[in-house]
Write an enzyme that holds these catalytic residues in place. Structure first.
Site, short mmCIF file in Angstrom:
data_model
loop_
_atom_site.label_atom_id
_atom_site.label_comp_id
_atom_site.label_asym_id
_atom_site.label_seq_id
_atom_site.Cartn_x
_atom_site.Cartn_y
_atom_site.Cartn_z
N TYR A 142 35.54 45.58 18.73
CA TYR A 142 35.40 45.52 17.08
C TYR A 142 35.45 47.00 16.70
O TYR A 142 36.12 47.32 15.82
CB TYR A 142 34.10 45.17 16.94
CG TYR A 142 33.83 44.84 15.28
CD1 TYR A 142 34.40 43.74 14.45
CD2 TYR A 142 32.97 45.78 14.79
CE1 TYR A 142 34.12 43.96 13.23
CE2 TYR A 142 32.67 45.62 13.48
CZ TYR A 142 33.33 44.96 12.82
OH TYR A 142 33.25 44.64 11.33
N LYS A 146 38.37 48.62 14.15
CA LYS A 146 37.85 49.37 12.97
C LYS A 146 38.27 50.76 13.01
O LYS A 146 38.34 51.30 11.78
CB LYS A 146 36.25 49.04 12.71
CG LYS A 146 35.97 47.67 12.41
CD LYS A 146 36.87 47.14 11.14
CE LYS A 146 36.31 45.73 10.74
NZ LYS A 146 36.96 45.10 9.50
#
Length: 237
Positions: A142, A146
């Site tokens: 994640y 990002k």
């Protein structure tokens, strides 16, 4: 200067807590229409909301949405996924690929598809929802996706701003949504986050640091790695 008054907004991931607030608050600020997209769109009780099916990992789905909604002036890339477990070496192949496709490749391809239309529109803007974890690699794949999306936003800004399209990047820690139900500690109210985001759009700002976690994470970029990640500090001899 971008404005929500009279805008035609497209929100990805519109079914979630942040997405729902984006839809409602854009309308409250005068948006003429909001395309509320999701893989399985839901019904809305406002005729100004147009639900559309969109899977950002599917190029055919992206093409279909652009054809169905060519009048968009404000594109909000909000859809995202997270996976359980923080260790990037612990994720399965499927989890890694799904995260990259949803959090990074999909928003880039959607923005690329809309770019020619946005360049021709008035008061156009792109809003990318990142994370404080763009700058703090404790979230496994994640965080990695990002961080990549943050870099993409910077690239898009350099290319689109000279053509009249404003680009806003948003960083925030935990938000009080279903995705963060497992997390402990303070969480930002989705309504407060979206208000700050739309304020930034209409003020012509490029970046939103929505909470103290994001402010600290960005400041940490200039610090030695041993300060940002104490686990890297060498033991005293």
């Amino acid at each position: 200067m971008p404005t929500l008054d009279g805008a035609v907004v497209l929100v990805t991931g519109a079914n979630g807590g942040i997405g729902t607030q984006l839809v409602h608050q854009a309308l409250a600020r005068g948006a003429a229409k909001v395309y509320a997209t999701a893989r399985t769109p839901r019904t809305w009780d406002d005729e100004r909301v147009v639900p559309l099916a969109l899977d950002v990992t599917d190029p055919a789905s992206i093409r279909a949405v652009v054809e169905a909604a060519p009048d968009v002036t404000v594109l909000v890339n909000n859809a995202g996924v997270s996976v359980a477990g923080a260790g990037i070496l612990e994720h399965s192949d499927e989890e890694i690929r799904a995260s990259v496709e949803t959090n990074f490749v999909g928003p880039l391809l959607l923005t690329r598809a809309y770019a020619p239309l946005l360049v021709r529109a008035e008061n156009a803007a792109v809003v990318d929802i990142h994370s404080a974890m763009s700058w703090y690699a404790v979230g496994g794949i994640y965080s990695a996706t990002k961080a990549a999306f943050w870099s993409v936003t910077n690239s898009l800004r350099l290319e689109l701003v000279p053509q009249g399209v404003h680009v806003v990047g948003v960083h925030v820690g935990w938000v009080d949504t279903a995705m963060a139900a497992h997390a402990e500690g303070p969480k930002t109210d989705p309504a407060d986050l979206v208000a700050a985001v739309l304020d930034a759009v209409e003020a012509g700002e490029y970046e939103v640091l929505a909470d103290d976690i994001s402010v600290q994470a960005k400041a940490g970029l200039s610090a030695p790695l041993e300060v940002v990640y104490p686990q890297l500090a060498r033991p005293v001899a």
